[in-house]
Design an enzyme around this catalytic site. Structure first.
Site, mmCIF file in Angstrom:
data_model
loop_
_atom_site.group_PDB
_atom_site.id
_atom_site.type_symbol
_atom_site.label_atom_id
_atom_site.label_comp_id
_atom_site.label_asym_id
_atom_site.label_seq_id
_atom_site.Cartn_x
_atom_site.Cartn_y
_atom_site.Cartn_z
ATOM 1 N N SER A 126 45.830 -34.824 -22.239
ATOM 2 C CA SER A 126 46.790 -34.000 -21.495
ATOM 3 C C SER A 126 47.017 -32.651 -22.178
ATOM 4 C CB SER A 126 48.102 -34.743 -21.223
ATOM 5 O OG SER A 126 48.584 -35.333 -22.375
ATOM 6 N N ASP A 170 50.019 -31.768 -30.683
ATOM 7 C CA ASP A 170 48.768 -31.884 -29.925
ATOM 8 C C ASP A 170 48.336 -30.537 -29.358
ATOM 9 O OD1 ASP A 170 49.335 -34.480 -30.463
ATOM 10 O OD2 ASP A 170 49.803 -35.047 -28.395
#
Ligand code: GLA
Length: 383
Positions: A126, A170
């Protein structure tokens, strides 16, 4: 890959692409569930990732196509958008929505995505698609975002549009990753250092438990909330913005303020794990891989006992690694609750390791894991 994507793009849209981009996924070497507590993390980019090919259109629509998913979307240009369901295109749509707040995108767009990060594996598919879209639009339309604004915008999309209260790790890792380097990121200041990730006679193995991560999002948000409770209670005596402002010694002086046993376990993990990242960076710098491996095992143990985010599948992988002669360290990576583990595996032992792990894991869990040998790749770029 570029050639293949150009061909597919032309087939789907009847026009040539105007630009191509790539954004990787990531593994986190150590420092888990630390980013949203303002401490140190040590991720690196991998070579799996998301490709995005685009061209403007004159139809006032954004068209989302992917080589991975059946679902496609054609959405009219508007001032704002909301998430419409679980479909993959909500991620890039969320980015478009966020960018529109400050910048006018002057035209409709035809977009084609392709990714080879296993979805739900904890390798940040994602963040990869969010940063791919942010990076691409910023680059193609010259929007003038600073490099640090790219992961920050992508994180806002994940928090506000998608609804997962993730930290910055991330998105930062997939934007800033460097080939053969680990990033040591201070999640409070957003300053980072790069460390040579010279693994000598070892490889970085990624082991996918292949466990579907069903409850991951709600459990993740629960852990974030538990850390906020710990912070609030500690703030009755001391002034803190983040749990990671405390080291183990200072924490011991104030931990009596945390009344709930579960919350105390969560905070204890955070404090110790943050200290471990500093030690791990030192070990990597000194080429002391044995020590690095020991810290990986300690990290996993803490995520199992104190943070309780591992589960039978990840524990089985790490248990196998502990008893396997050619592995010197292993741990879960990412949010947990399934997903992937990483291991430092001696070069040349890949086949034997995969075979024996597969037998052990399948017998215990009922299905097989997947093993990849990973290289450390670079962050988002035009290709
Ligand atoms: C997920 C989140 C990150 C981080 C990790 C756990 O990957 O997206 O922000 O919190 O879990 O370290």
């Amino acid at each position: 890959m570029k050639f293949e994507l150009t061909k597919k793009f032309s087939e789907r849209y009847g026009q040539e692409p105007a630009a191509h981009y790539f954004t990787p996924g990531r593994v986190n070497l150590i420092g888990e569930h630390i980013d949203y507590n303002g401490g140190l993390v040590m991720p690196c980019a991998v070579t799996l990732g998301t490709w995005l090919v685009l061209a403007p259109n004159n139809d006032n629509v954004i068209r989302f196509n992917s080589l991975n998913f059946e679902e496609q979307a054609e959405i009219q240009l508007a001032d704002s958008y909301t998430k419409t369901g679980p479909e993959w295109y909500n991620y890039p749509l969320g980015v478009f929505n966020e960018l529109q707040k400050e910048h006018r995108i002057p035209t409709g767009l035809d977009l084609l995505f392709f990714g080879n990060i296993p979805i739900g594996s904890g390798l940040s598919s994602s963040a990869s698609i969010e940063v791919a879209m942010t990076y691409a639009l910023n680059h193609y339309f010259n929007l003038g975002l600073d490099k640090i604004e790219i992961p920050l915008l992508a994180q806002r999309v994940e928090n506000q549009f998608i609804g997962v209260n993730c930290g910055i790790m991330d998105q930062f890792a997939v934007a800033f990753g460097e080939t053969d380097k680990a990033l040591v990121l201070n999640c409070d200041t957003l300053k980072h250092k790069v460390v040579d990730c010279n693994l000598g006679e070892f490889n970085l193995a990624i082991i996918n438990t292949n466990k579907p991560r069903k409850l991951a999002e709600s459990k993740y948000n629960e852990r974030v909330a538990e850390c906020q409770t710990a912070l609030k209670q500690l703030n009755e005596e001391i002034k803190l913005h983040n749990l990671c402002e405390l080291n183990a010694e200072k924490f011991a002086l104030h931990s009596h303020l945390i009344t709930d046993e579960t919350v105390l376990k969560r905070a204890t993990h955070v404090i110790r794990e943050n200290d471990r990242v500093g030690l791990a960076a030192k070990a990597l710098n000194e080429g002391n891989l044995q020590e690095f491996g020991r810290l990986m095992y300690a990290s996993h143990q803490s995520l199992k006992d104190l943070y309780e985010v591992t589960g039978a599948e990840l524990d089985a992988v790490v248990e196998f690694c502990t008893g396997y002669k050619d592995v010197i360290g292993a741990r879960m990576t990412g949010a947990g609750f399934g997903g992937c583990a990483i291991a430092l595996l001696k070069k040349g032992s890949e086949d034997d390791f995969t075979e024996k792990l597969t037998d052990f894991y399948t017998e215990r869990i009922g299905y097989a894991p997947s093993v990849y040998i990973s290289e450390i790749g670079h962050g988002a770029s035009a290709i």
